[in-house]
Design a protein around this motif. Structure first.
Motif, PDB file in Angstrom:
ATOM      1  N   ALA A  60     -24.326  18.675  92.350  1.00 28.41           N
ATOM      2  CA  ALA A  60     -23.425  19.236  91.330  1.00 28.41           C
ATOM      3  C   ALA A  60     -24.155  19.221  89.994  1.00 28.41           C
ATOM      4  O   ALA A  60     -24.776  18.228  89.638  1.00 28.41           O
ATOM      5  CB  ALA A  60     -22.147  18.415  91.243  1.00 28.41           C
ATOM      6  N   ASN A  61     -24.059  20.296  89.255  1.00 27.06           N
ATOM      7  CA  ASN A  61     -24.700  20.332  87.943  1.00 27.06           C
ATOM      8  C   ASN A  61     -23.869  19.555  86.929  1.00 27.06           C
ATOM      9  O   ASN A  61     -24.361  18.654  86.274  1.00 27.06           O
ATOM     10  CB  ASN A  61     -24.907  21.774  87.475  1.00 27.06           C
ATOM     11  N   THR A  62     -22.593  19.907  86.810  1.00 27.42           N
ATOM     12  CA  THR A  62     -21.716  19.299  85.815  1.00 27.42           C
ATOM     13  C   THR A  62     -20.855  18.221  86.460  1.00 27.42           C
ATOM     14  O   THR A  62     -20.372  18.394  87.577  1.00 27.42           O
ATOM     15  CB  THR A  62     -20.802  20.379  85.183  1.00 27.42           C
ATOM     16  N   SER A  63     -20.630  17.125  85.754  1.00 27.25           N
ATOM     17  CA  SER A  63     -19.723  16.080  86.225  1.00 27.25           C
ATOM     18  C   SER A  63     -18.306  16.625  86.240  1.00 27.25           C
ATOM     19  O   SER A  63     -17.980  17.581  85.540  1.00 27.25           O
ATOM     20  CB  SER A  63     -19.813  14.859  85.312  1.00 27.25           C
ATOM     21  N   ARG A 101     -17.132  23.716  76.294  1.00 24.09           N
ATOM     22  CA  ARG A 101     -17.666  24.910  76.939  1.00 24.09           C
ATOM     23  C   ARG A 101     -16.848  25.173  78.194  1.00 24.09           C
ATOM     24  O   ARG A 101     -15.971  24.390  78.550  1.00 24.09           O
ATOM     25  CB  ARG A 101     -19.154  24.757  77.277  1.00 24.09           C
ATOM     26  N   GLY A 102     -17.143  26.265  78.848  1.00 24.43           N
ATOM     27  CA  GLY A 102     -16.533  26.564  80.130  1.00 24.43           C
ATOM     28  C   GLY A 102     -17.621  26.576  81.184  1.00 24.43           C
ATOM     29  O   GLY A 102     -18.799  26.728  80.878  1.00 24.43           O
ATOM     30  N   VAL A 103     -17.235  26.411  82.426  1.00 28.14           N
ATOM     31  CA  VAL A 103     -18.201  26.429  83.515  1.00 28.14           C
ATOM     32  C   VAL A 103     -17.596  27.209  84.679  1.00 28.14           C
ATOM     33  O   VAL A 103     -16.392  27.137  84.936  1.00 28.14           O
ATOM     34  CB  VAL A 103     -18.600  24.992  83.928  1.00 28.14           C
ATOM     35  N   LYS A 104     -18.440  27.977  85.347  1.00 26.55           N
ATOM     36  CA  LYS A 104     -18.011  28.728  86.515  1.00 26.55           C
ATOM     37  C   LYS A 104     -18.462  27.960  87.750  1.00 26.55           C
ATOM     38  O   LYS A 104     -19.653  27.708  87.925  1.00 26.55           O
ATOM     39  CB  LYS A 104     -18.609  30.132  86.493  1.00 26.55           C
ATOM     40  N   ILE A 105     -17.526  27.571  88.599  1.00 21.82           N
ATOM     41  CA  ILE A 105     -17.814  26.812  89.813  1.00 21.82           C
ATOM     42  C   ILE A 105     -17.625  27.745  91.009  1.00 21.82           C
ATOM     43  O   ILE A 105     -16.555  28.312  91.193  1.00 21.82           O
ATOM     44  CB  ILE A 105     -16.879  25.592  89.960  1.00 21.82           C
ATOM     45  N   LYS A 106     -18.680  27.884  91.813  1.00 16.94           N
ATOM     46  CA  LYS A 106     -18.605  28.733  93.002  1.00 16.94           C
ATOM     47  C   LYS A 106     -17.917  27.978  94.124  1.00 16.94           C
ATOM     48  O   LYS A 106     -18.119  26.781  94.299  1.00 16.94           O
ATOM     49  CB  LYS A 106     -20.008  29.147  93.442  1.00 16.94           C
ATOM     50  N   TYR A 143     -12.950  10.592  95.671  1.00 18.75           N
ATOM     51  CA  TYR A 143     -13.305  10.033  94.367  1.00 18.75           C
ATOM     52  C   TYR A 143     -12.780  10.927  93.254  1.00 18.75           C
ATOM     53  O   TYR A 143     -12.993  12.135  93.265  1.00 18.75           O
ATOM     54  CB  TYR A 143     -14.826   9.855  94.258  1.00 18.75           C
ATOM     55  N   ARG A 144     -12.103  10.340  92.271  1.00 20.13           N
ATOM     56  CA  ARG A 144     -11.517  11.083  91.159  1.00 20.13           C
ATOM     57  C   ARG A 144     -12.564  11.523  90.137  1.00 20.13           C
ATOM     58  O   ARG A 144     -12.295  12.360  89.305  1.00 20.13           O
ATOM     59  CB  ARG A 144     -10.455  10.232  90.437  1.00 20.13           C
ATOM     60  N   ILE A 145     -13.747  10.922  90.230  1.00 26.01           N
ATOM     61  CA  ILE A 145     -14.826  11.249  89.297  1.00 26.01           C
ATOM     62  C   ILE A 145     -16.083  11.554  90.095  1.00 26.01           C
ATOM     63  O   ILE A 145     -16.425  10.834  91.035  1.00 26.01           O
ATOM     64  CB  ILE A 145     -15.092  10.075  88.326  1.00 26.01           C
ATOM     65  N   LEU A 146     -16.758  12.634  89.701  1.00 23.21           N
ATOM     66  CA  LEU A 146     -18.029  13.007  90.289  1.00 23.21           C
ATOM     67  C   LEU A 146     -19.040  13.113  89.145  1.00 23.21           C
ATOM     68  O   LEU A 146     -18.753  13.745  88.131  1.00 23.21           O
ATOM     69  CB  LEU A 146     -17.899  14.355  91.003  1.00 23.21           C
ATOM     70  N   LEU A 147     -20.177  12.462  89.287  1.00 19.80           N
ATOM     71  CA  LEU A 147     -21.213  12.512  88.259  1.00 19.80           C
ATOM     72  C   LEU A 147     -22.339  13.421  88.727  1.00 19.80           C
ATOM     73  O   LEU A 147     -22.956  13.172  89.763  1.00 19.80           O
ATOM     74  CB  LEU A 147     -21.756  11.114  87.962  1.00 19.80           C
ATOM     75  N   GLY A 148     -22.578  14.497  87.958  1.00 20.05           N
ATOM     76  CA  GLY A 148     -23.565  15.498  88.325  1.00 20.05           C
ATOM     77  C   GLY A 148     -24.894  15.324  87.617  1.00 20.05           C
ATOM     78  O   GLY A 148     -25.109  14.383  86.849  1.00 20.05           O
ATOM     79  N   ARG A 149     -25.789  16.299  87.857  1.00 16.39           N
ATOM     80  CA  ARG A 149     -27.166  16.231  87.353  1.00 16.39           C
ATOM     81  C   ARG A 149     -27.268  16.193  85.841  1.00 16.39           C
ATOM     82  O   ARG A 149     -28.164  15.554  85.303  1.00 16.39           O
ATOM     83  CB  ARG A 149     -27.962  17.435  87.866  1.00 16.39           C
ATOM     84  N   ARG A 150     -26.382  16.901  85.132  1.00 17.53           N
ATOM     85  CA  ARG A 150     -26.469  16.895  83.661  1.00 17.53           C
ATOM     86  C   ARG A 150     -26.335  15.477  83.129  1.00 17.53           C
ATOM     87  O   ARG A 150     -26.944  15.128  82.127  1.00 17.53           O
ATOM     88  CB  ARG A 150     -25.382  17.782  83.047  1.00 17.53           C
TER      89      ARG A 150
END
Length: 185
Positions: A60-63, A101-106, A143-150
């Protein structure tokens, strides 16, 4: 340092869970990446003082953070969002934050979902980080929280065989943040 000593130091630091393999920042705090498991406990300071389990996901890029009742609105000409965080125990926290910001999730069907992204203060391994989270209904996930690469870049390396390798408390970091907030007032 000889090449043999450098290699030995590298091997030792990669085998010891939770070890930071870098020096100190100018302010004396630890710098560098910590070895973390694929699940760790974090504290979202704006939500509660108790640690919450988070999945670390290099795919995932964004958390992402669990949010229900997401509603965008304008405040003083800026885009804001209000939402409710619901933890696994059913405890809720209503919040309002500016949208950064906004993010587009596929999705798997080839479609895309546009989500707002906010910033929250999060304690991870005893250090406070201002972290961007997209707001998502994660009620179907463990999990209620996911930590991504950013977030993970520059902070942690994931050991996929392990869990809970980092400090699960932030008392020192929380007290330091509160002291700094008091100085700003």
């Amino acid at each position: 340092m000889s090449a043999k000593s450098a290699i030995l130091a590298l091997v030792v630091t990669t085998l010891i869970p939770g070890v930071v393999y870098a020096g100190k920042n100018k302010d004396g705090r630890e710098a560098g990446k910590v070895i973390a498991g694929w699940v760790e406990k974090v504290t979202i300071l704006d939500i509660r003082d108790e640690p919450i389990k988070a999945k670390l996901d290099s795919g995932a890029n964004t958390s992402s953070i669990h949010a229900t009742n997401v509603e965008s609105f304008k405040r003083d000409g800026d885009e804001w969002v209000r939402f409710t965080f619901v933890d696994k125990d059913g405890d809720t926290k209503k919040m309002e934050r500016p949208i950064v910001r906004g993010v587009k999730i596929k999705d798997l069907d080839g479609g895309a979902d546009r989500r707002p992204v906010i910033e929250l203060d999060m304690c991870f391994d005893g250090r406070v980080h201002k972290t961007q989270f997209n707001l998502s209904d994660r009620s179907g996930f463990n999990y209620r929280i996911l930590l991504g690469r950013r977030f993970l870049g520059g902070v942690a390396v994931i050991d996929p065989d392990e869990t809970y390798l980092t400090k699960d408390h932030c008392r020192d970091a929380i007290e330091e943040k509160e002291d700094n907030d008091d100085k700003d007032d």
